[in-house]
Motif scaffolding. Structure first.
Motif, mmCIF file in Angstrom:
data_model
loop_
_atom_site.group_PDB
_atom_site.id
_atom_site.type_symbol
_atom_site.label_atom_id
_atom_site.label_comp_id
_atom_site.label_asym_id
_atom_site.label_seq_id
_atom_site.Cartn_x
_atom_site.Cartn_y
_atom_site.Cartn_z
ATOM 1 N N GLU A 237 0.835 -1.206 0.000
ATOM 2 C CA GLU A 237 0.000 0.000 0.000
ATOM 3 C C GLU A 237 0.871 1.258 0.000
ATOM 4 N N ARG A 238 1.936 1.232 0.797
ATOM 5 C CA ARG A 238 2.859 2.371 0.826
ATOM 6 C C ARG A 238 3.490 2.591 -0.553
ATOM 7 N N LEU A 239 3.910 1.493 -1.215
ATOM 8 C CA LEU A 239 4.518 1.610 -2.540
ATOM 9 C C LEU A 239 3.502 2.078 -3.578
ATOM 10 N N ARG A 240 2.269 1.648 -3.462
ATOM 11 C CA ARG A 240 1.225 2.134 -4.392
ATOM 12 C C ARG A 240 1.026 3.637 -4.225
ATOM 13 N N ASN A 241 0.959 4.060 -2.959
ATOM 14 C CA ASN A 241 0.791 5.494 -2.715
ATOM 15 C C ASN A 241 1.986 6.277 -3.253
ATOM 16 N N GLU A 242 3.178 5.733 -3.031
ATOM 17 C CA GLU A 242 4.377 6.387 -3.532
ATOM 18 C C GLU A 242 4.364 6.418 -5.062
ATOM 19 N N TYR A 243 3.932 5.318 -5.681
ATOM 20 C CA TYR A 243 3.850 5.259 -7.139
ATOM 21 C C TYR A 243 2.859 6.296 -7.669
ATOM 22 N N GLN A 244 1.716 6.379 -7.010
ATOM 23 C CA GLN A 244 0.720 7.377 -7.427
ATOM 24 C C GLN A 244 1.283 8.796 -7.265
ATOM 25 N N TYR A 245 1.969 9.028 -6.175
ATOM 26 C CA TYR A 245 2.579 10.337 -5.939
ATOM 27 C C TYR A 245 3.595 10.645 -7.035
ATOM 28 N N LEU A 246 4.453 9.624 -7.354
ATOM 29 C CA LEU A 246 5.455 9.845 -8.399
ATOM 30 C C LEU A 246 4.800 10.039 -9.766
ATOM 31 N N GLN A 247 3.706 9.342 -10.019
ATOM 32 C CA GLN A 247 3.001 9.546 -11.291
ATOM 33 C C GLN A 247 2.451 10.975 -11.383
ATOM 34 N N ARG A 248 1.942 11.457 -10.262
ATOM 35 C CA ARG A 248 1.446 12.837 -10.257
ATOM 36 C C ARG A 248 2.576 13.829 -10.504
ATOM 37 N N ILE A 249 3.703 13.579 -9.840
ATOM 38 C CA ILE A 249 4.861 14.462 -10.036
ATOM 39 C C ILE A 249 5.326 14.385 -11.490
ATOM 40 N N GLU A 250 5.359 13.156 -12.047
ATOM 41 C CA GLU A 250 5.778 13.000 -13.441
ATOM 42 C C GLU A 250 4.823 13.739 -14.374
ATOM 43 N N SER A 251 3.536 13.563 -14.098
ATOM 44 C CA SER A 251 2.591 14.241 -14.987
ATOM 45 C C SER A 251 2.695 15.764 -14.839
ATOM 46 N N GLU A 252 2.911 16.241 -13.621
ATOM 47 C CA GLU A 252 3.094 17.684 -13.427
ATOM 48 C C GLU A 252 4.355 18.163 -14.144
ATOM 49 N N GLN A 253 5.432 17.395 -14.033
ATOM 50 C CA GLN A 253 6.680 17.786 -14.690
ATOM 51 C C GLN A 253 6.528 17.703 -16.201
ATOM 52 N N GLN A 254 5.804 16.676 -16.641
ATOM 53 C CA GLN A 254 5.571 16.566 -18.078
ATOM 54 C C GLN A 254 4.743 17.756 -18.561
ATOM 55 N N GLU A 255 3.816 18.140 -17.756
ATOM 56 C CA GLU A 255 3.001 19.288 -18.104
ATOM 57 C C GLU A 255 3.851 20.567 -18.128
ATOM 58 N N ILE A 256 4.751 20.704 -17.154
ATOM 59 C CA ILE A 256 5.657 21.863 -17.121
ATOM 60 C C ILE A 256 6.542 21.858 -18.360
ATOM 61 N N ILE A 257 7.053 20.686 -18.728
ATOM 62 C CA ILE A 257 7.927 20.572 -19.908
ATOM 63 C C ILE A 257 7.128 20.927 -21.177
ATOM 64 N N ASN A 258 5.945 20.401 -21.251
ATOM 65 C CA ASN A 258 5.107 20.685 -22.429
ATOM 66 C C ASN A 258 4.797 22.189 -22.491
ATOM 67 N N ASN A 259 4.468 22.781 -21.368
ATOM 68 C CA ASN A 259 4.199 24.238 -21.333
ATOM 69 C C ASN A 259 5.451 25.024 -21.730
ATOM 70 N N PHE A 260 6.564 24.573 -21.234
ATOM 71 C CA PHE A 260 7.811 25.235 -21.550
ATOM 72 C C PHE A 260 8.114 25.164 -23.037
ATOM 73 N N LEU A 261 7.922 23.969 -23.629
ATOM 74 C CA LEU A 261 8.165 23.802 -25.043
ATOM 75 C C LEU A 261 7.166 24.571 -25.887
ATOM 76 N N LEU A 262 5.996 24.651 -25.436
ATOM 77 C CA LEU A 262 4.972 25.376 -26.183
ATOM 78 C C LEU A 262 5.208 26.889 -26.101
ATOM 79 N N ASN A 263 5.698 27.328 -25.012
ATOM 80 C CA ASN A 263 5.938 28.741 -24.809
ATOM 81 C C ASN A 263 7.232 29.187 -25.496
ATOM 82 N N GLN A 264 8.007 28.414 -25.878
ATOM 83 C CA GLN A 264 9.235 28.825 -26.517
ATOM 84 C C GLN A 264 9.063 28.946 -27.953
#
Length: 131
Positions: free
Chosen positions: A104-131
């Protein structure tokens, strides 16, 4: 003459021997002695049978006692095995519970990391789009 001897306490037996005791009483005494000897022989035989019976029963009692102790030992062994299995089962259930908590702890950590990845991916996409 025989009456005179009897008055004097003397008797003549069947084979014309002089006796101090009445032949009828002597015969009864001899019969009683023979019966007593026969009774004593039978009593000795009974005593022998009783001792043999006692020895046989004592042997059976020893065998029964041995089997009783063996059965008690087996019973105790089975109880010990049952307790060991129960303890083993508790250990395994504890490990399963620990692994479920870790999962359960690893699932929560995985979900947290997926959220961070998606947020970072979103930041990267925004950055690329803005350039």
């Amino acid at each position: 003459m025989s009456e005179e001897l009897e008055k004097a306490g003397l008797y003549i037996d069947d084979i014309y021997r002089l006796r101090v005791q009445d032949p009828a009483i002597a015969n009864e005494t001899n019969e009683l002695r023979d019966e007593c000897l026969e009774y004593a022989d039978k009593l000795q035989e009974f005593k022998k049978y009783a001792e043999d019976f006692h020895n046989i029963i004592s042997g059976f009692a020893k065998d029964v006692e041995k089997e009783k102790l063996r059965a008690i030992g087996t019973q105790n062994l089975l109880k010990t095995i049952a307790k060991e299995r129960q303890a083993e089962q508790q250990v395994y259930q504890s490990k399963i519970h620990e692994k479920n908590i870790e999962l359960e702890r690893l699932r929560n950590e995985y979900q947290y990391l997926q959220r961070i990845e998606s947020e970072q991916q979103e930041i990267i996409n925004n950055f690329l789009l803005n350039q």
